[in-house]
Enzyme design. Structure first.
Site, PDB file in Angstrom:
ATOM      1  N   GLU A 162      32.615  54.725  67.971  1.00  0.00           N
ATOM      2  CA  GLU A 162      31.898  56.008  68.123  1.00  0.00           C
ATOM      3  C   GLU A 162      32.007  56.423  69.586  1.00  0.00           C
ATOM      4  O   GLU A 162      31.333  55.871  70.450  1.00  0.00           O
ATOM      5  CB  GLU A 162      30.420  55.831  67.747  1.00  0.00           C
ATOM      6  CG  GLU A 162      29.664  57.144  67.851  1.00  0.00           C
ATOM      7  CD  GLU A 162      28.150  57.002  67.712  1.00  0.00           C
ATOM      8  OE1 GLU A 162      27.570  56.037  68.235  1.00  0.00           O
ATOM      9  OE2 GLU A 162      27.557  57.903  67.092  1.00  0.00           O
TER      10      GLU A 162
ATOM     11  N   CYS B 238      25.326  62.525  66.368  1.00  0.00           N
ATOM     12  CA  CYS B 238      25.612  61.388  65.495  1.00  0.00           C
ATOM     13  C   CYS B 238      26.533  61.806  64.359  1.00  0.00           C
ATOM     14  O   CYS B 238      27.407  61.053  63.956  1.00  0.00           O
ATOM     15  CB  CYS B 238      24.306  60.814  64.955  1.00  0.00           C
ATOM     16  SG  CYS B 238      23.246  62.049  64.206  1.00  0.00           S
TER      17      CYS B 238
END
Ligand code: NAD
Length: 467
Positions: free
Chosen positions: A371, A275
Site C-alpha cells: 500500500e 484507504c
C-alpha cells in the site's frame, strides 16, 4: 491564528504541553495544539464512564436532536473548518469543503438512526423481542488522511446508540477534531463527548483500558493488530478499518477516453492517501498503451500545489514521514518500471511530489504489492481475465476494487469474484452513510456505516416470552 483546547468532561482545557502543527504545504508550523497527558486521558475515561448511565437513559429523540444540532453548527462553520483542514491536512480546498459536507451529512444520517425494539416472533408459542443496548464507553481512534470525516463517523454511531465516547485524532491532524469539540461542548452533557490530542502515545492507553467497552479504530493494519491485542484482555468490541491495496481491472471493451478521468480521480484523490484509493491498475493488452498515454496526459496537466491556491487539484503528502515513504516508492518506480509522467519531488518547500504514472511494471514490484499511499499509480498489463482476477486477489488486503467495462453484466461477473468488501463498476472510491463499508482479509474487522455498522455500537439483547 485561533487556538484550540481539549474537551474533557464538558470543559475546554489545556494539555500538559503544546506541540507544533505543521502545514504540509510549507513544512512549517502554522499553529500549536495542546496534547493530553496520560492522566488527562484517564480523566476522559472516568468522565465518559460517569456520563454513560445518564446518556444511555436519555430519550433517543433527545440524543438524535443533539447530534442534529452538532451537524447544524458544523454546517454554519463549514468555511472555517474547510480552511483549517487544508492547513493541517494539505488537501485542496474543494476536497476539504467536501470532507466537511460529508462529515455533516454522515452525522445527520446517524442522527436519524432509531434502535428501537424489534419483535421477531409473536405467535401462539412465543413472543421474542430484540433490543439494542449501548455498550458503554467507546474509544474512537482516527488517522490523518480524512480526520474530520472519520472522527464524525465514530462520534455519530456511538452517541445515537447511547454510548459515550473519547475521540483521539492522529497527532498531525487534530485541529479540526478539537474544533468539533468546541461545538460539542455547548450541546452535549459533560463527559458524553471527550476529544483529546496526543503525540502518538495515548492510543494504547485508551484501547487497553478496562473501562472501555469498544474501540472503533481506523488506521494502518500494523497498528490495527496492536489494537486488537490490547483489546483482547477484556474482550472489547472492535471495529477495525485498516489498510488497502485496491486493484482496478479494465476489461478489453472500454472506451478509454470516457473512463480515464474517473480512474485518475479514483487513484489521486487526497494525493493518493485514501484507504480505498485505486492503487494498482490492470489494463488489457489491447488498450494498455492508450490507457497509459491518457493517464500520463491527465497527470501532466494536473496542477499540484498549496491546497488554498486556485486550480490546485493535488496537494502535498500529509506529513514528512509519508513524504519520505513516497520518495522511496518513486525510487522503486524508476527501478521496476517506466515512469511516463511525474516521478520527482517538486522543487519548492513542503511535501510535494508530482502525480506519477508508471508502466511496464509487474506484480513483483513493491509499488504494486504494497500500500504506497502516495500519488503514484502503477499500470500493469494483462491478457487473460481469469488470470487478472487471481492477481487482483493475490493480496493480504481486501478493502475495495473496481471493474471497468461497457458491459455491466460482464463486469458484475468479474466483480463477484473479487475478494474485497466493496467492488465498484465504472467508478472507484465511492461511499455513503447508508452503504455498509467493510474490509475483508487484513483490511479490517466489522462494518461501518449503514444500519449494520451502527448496530456494531450496540449489544444485541433478546427477551423471549413463553405463551
Ligand atoms: P496509524 O495506524 O499509524 O495511526 C492511526 C491512529 O492510531 C493514530 O491516531 C495513531 O496515533 C493511533 N495509534 C498509533 N499507535 C497506536 C496503538 N498502538 N494503539 C492505538 N492507537 C495507536 O495510521 P495512519 O498512518 O495515521 O493512517 C494511514 C493508514 O490508515 C493507511 O494504512 C490507511 O489505509 C488506513 N486507513 C484506513 C481507512 C479505512 O477505513 N479502512 C481509512 C483511512 C485510513
Amino acid at each position: 491564528m485561533r487556538t484550540v483546547k481539549l474537551l474533557i468532561n464538558g470543559q475546554l482545557v489545556n494539555g500538559h504541553k503544546n506541540i507544533d502543527v505543521i502545514n504540509p504545504a510549507t513544512g512549517k508550523a502554522f499553529m500549536q495544539i495542546p496534547v493530553a497527558s496520560e492522566a488527562q486521558a484517564l480523566e476522559a475515561v472516568v468522565a465518559a464512564k460517569a456520563a454513560f448511565p445518564g446518556w444511555a437513559a436519555t430519550k433517543i429523540e433527545d440524543r438524535q436532536a443533539m447530534l442534529r444540532k452538532l451537524a447544524d453548527r458544523l454546517q454554519e462553520n463549514a468555511e472555517e473548518f474547510a480552511k483549517v483542514l487544508v492547513l493541517e491536512q494539505g488537501k485542496p480546498l474543494a476536497e476539504a469543503t467536501a470532507e466537511v459536507l460529508y462529515a455533516e451529512t454522515f452525522l445527520r444520517y446517524f442522527a436519524a438512526f432509531n434502535s428501537s425494539m424489534e419483535t421477531i416472533q409473536d405467535d401462539d408459542e412465543m413472543q421474542v423481542e430484540v433490543y439494542r443496548k449501548p455498550l458503554g464507553v467507546v474509544v474512537g481512534i482516527a488517522p490523518w488522511n480524512l480526520p474530520l470525516l472519520i472522527g464524525a463517523n465514530k462520534l455519530g454511531p456511538a452517541l445515537v446508540t447511547g454510548n459515550t465516547i473519547i475521540l483521539k485524532p492522529a497527532p498531525t491532524t487534530s485541529v479540526t477534531s478539537l474544533m468539533l469539540g468546541e461545538l460539542a461542548k455547548n450541546i452535549f452533557p459533560a463527559g458524553v463527548i471527550n476529544i483529546i490530542a496526543d503525540e502518538n502515545d495515548l492510543g494504547p492507553i485508551l484501547s487497553s483500558h478496562p473501562d472501555v467497552a469498544k474501540v472503533s479504530f481506523t488506521g494502518s493494519t500494523v497498528t490495527g493488530r496492536k489494537v486488537a491485542q490490547t483489546a483482547a484482555s477484556s474482550l472489547k468490541r472492535l471495529t477495525l478499518e485498516l489498510g488497502g491495496n485496491d486493484a482496478g481491472i479494465v476489461l478489453d471493451d472500454v472506451d478509454v477516453s470516457k473512463i480515464a478521468e474517473r480512474i485518475f480521480a479514483g487513484a489521486f484523490m487526497n494525493c493518493g492517501q485514501v484507504c480505498i484509493a485505486l492503487k494498482r491498475l490492470y489494463v488489457h493488452e489491447n488498450q494498455y498503451d492508450e490507457m497509459c498515454d491518457a493517464l500520463a496526459n491527465i497527470a501532466n496537466n494536473t496542477k499540484v500545489g498549496d491546497g488554498l491556491d486556485n486550480g490546485v487539484k493535488i496537494g502535498p503528502l500529509q506529513n514528512f514521514m509519508q513524504f519520505e515513504k513516497a520518495q522511496k516508492y518513486l525510487g522503486i518506480a524508476a527501478r521496476d518500471g517506466k515512469v511516463i509522467a511525474g516521478g520527482a519531488v517538486l522543487d519548492r518547500q513542503g511535501y510535494f511530489i508530482q502525480p506519477t504514472i508508471v508502466r511496464d511494471i509487474d506484480d513483483s514490484s513493491p509499488l504494486v504489492s504494497e500500500e504506497q499511499f502516495a500519488p503514484i499509480l502503477p499500470i500493469i498489463k494483462y491478457r487473460d481475465v481469469n488470470d487478472v482476477i487471481k492477481r487482483a486477489n493475490n493480496s493480504e488486503y481486501g478493502l475495495g476494487g473496481s471493474v471497468w467495462s461497457s458491459d455491466v453484466i460482464r463486469a458484475k461477473e468479474v466483480a463477484s469474484q473479487i475478494s474485497t468488501g466493496t467492488v465498484w463498476i465504472n467508478h472507484h472510491l465511492h461511499f455513503g452513510p447508508h452503504i455498509p463499508f467493510a474490509g475483508a482479509k487484513q483490511s479490517g474487522l466489522g462494518v461501518e456505516f449503514s444500519k449494520e455498522g451502527i448496530s456494531e455500537f450496540t449489544q444485541c439483547s433478546v427477551i423471549s416470552v413463553a405463551k
